[in-house]
Design an enzyme around this catalytic site. Structure first.
Site, short mmCIF file in Angstrom:
data_model
loop_
_atom_site.label_atom_id
_atom_site.label_comp_id
_atom_site.label_asym_id
_atom_site.label_seq_id
_atom_site.Cartn_x
_atom_site.Cartn_y
_atom_site.Cartn_z
N THR A 184 -29.71 -72.08 -9.21
CA THR A 184 -29.24 -72.87 -8.07
C THR A 184 -29.55 -74.35 -8.28
O THR A 184 -28.73 -75.22 -7.97
CB THR A 184 -29.85 -72.37 -6.75
OG1 THR A 184 -29.48 -71.01 -6.56
CG2 THR A 184 -29.39 -73.20 -5.56
N CYS A 185 -30.71 -74.63 -8.82
CA CYS A 185 -31.11 -76.02 -9.04
C CYS A 185 -30.17 -76.73 -9.99
O CYS A 185 -29.79 -77.88 -9.76
CB CYS A 185 -32.55 -76.07 -9.57
SG CYS A 185 -33.73 -75.17 -8.54
N SER A 186 -29.78 -76.06 -11.06
CA SER A 186 -28.93 -76.66 -12.08
C SER A 186 -27.45 -76.64 -11.73
O SER A 186 -26.71 -77.55 -12.09
CB SER A 186 -29.11 -75.94 -13.42
OG SER A 186 -30.39 -76.23 -13.94
#
Length: 160
Positions: free
Chosen positions: A48-50
């Site tokens: 999700t972060c990337s």
């Protein structure tokens, strides 16, 4: 106790990669006299972060600047080399400052530490975003576990 809207950002030291190598960043100095949107992720290069969190802020830089934001910064409990590599691979360049909270001291000082031991990630930061004006938190959005909405660039643009 977790930081709240209206609180001063606690004194801590983060690390940023410079042309001369890793350099300490005092939160007292970093937030002084500026309006900064700071978002935190549980880990660099995580799904999700990337795929969503960092790219949303990279794509929204102009919108934040138009609303008077001086800088956008991403912080994670990772070392400065990982944060630098993630920033480069994501084309964060001069758009988002990549700050390392290597030992999680900042996350802990904020009261926003996450226990990722069950996933082999150790102690991390919760996913959150805040607007800091001259060292004071003016907006704070902390995600529920597993969620991604209130800390997104799109949501934060509406609060700045």
């Amino acid at each position: 106790m977790a930081i709240s809207k209206g609180d001063k950002v606690p004194s801590s030291t983060l690390t940023v990669m410079t042309a001369d190598g890793p350099a300490p960043v005092s939160t007292d100095e970093y937030f002084k006299g500026r309006k900064i949107v700071l978002f935190a992720v549980p880990g660099a290069f995580t799904p999700t972060c990337s795929a969503r969190h960092l790219p949303g802020y990279i794509d929204s830089v102009d919108g934040f600047k138009a609303k008077g934001v001086d800088e956008i910064a991403c912080v994670s409990v990772n070392d400065v080399f990982v944060m630098n590599a993630w920033g480069k691979s994501s084309s964060a360049d001069d758009k988002v400052t990549m700050l390392a909270d290597g030992n999680g001291d900042f996350a802990r000082a904020l009261g926003l530490e996450l226990d990722g031991m069950g996933f082999g990630m150790g102690k991390r930061s919760q996913r959150f975003a805040m607007v800091v004006e001259d060292g004071t938190v003016t907006e704070l959005c902390v995600e529920d576990p597993g969620a991604f909405h209130v800390s997104s660039a799109e949501h934060m643009l509406g609060l700045v």
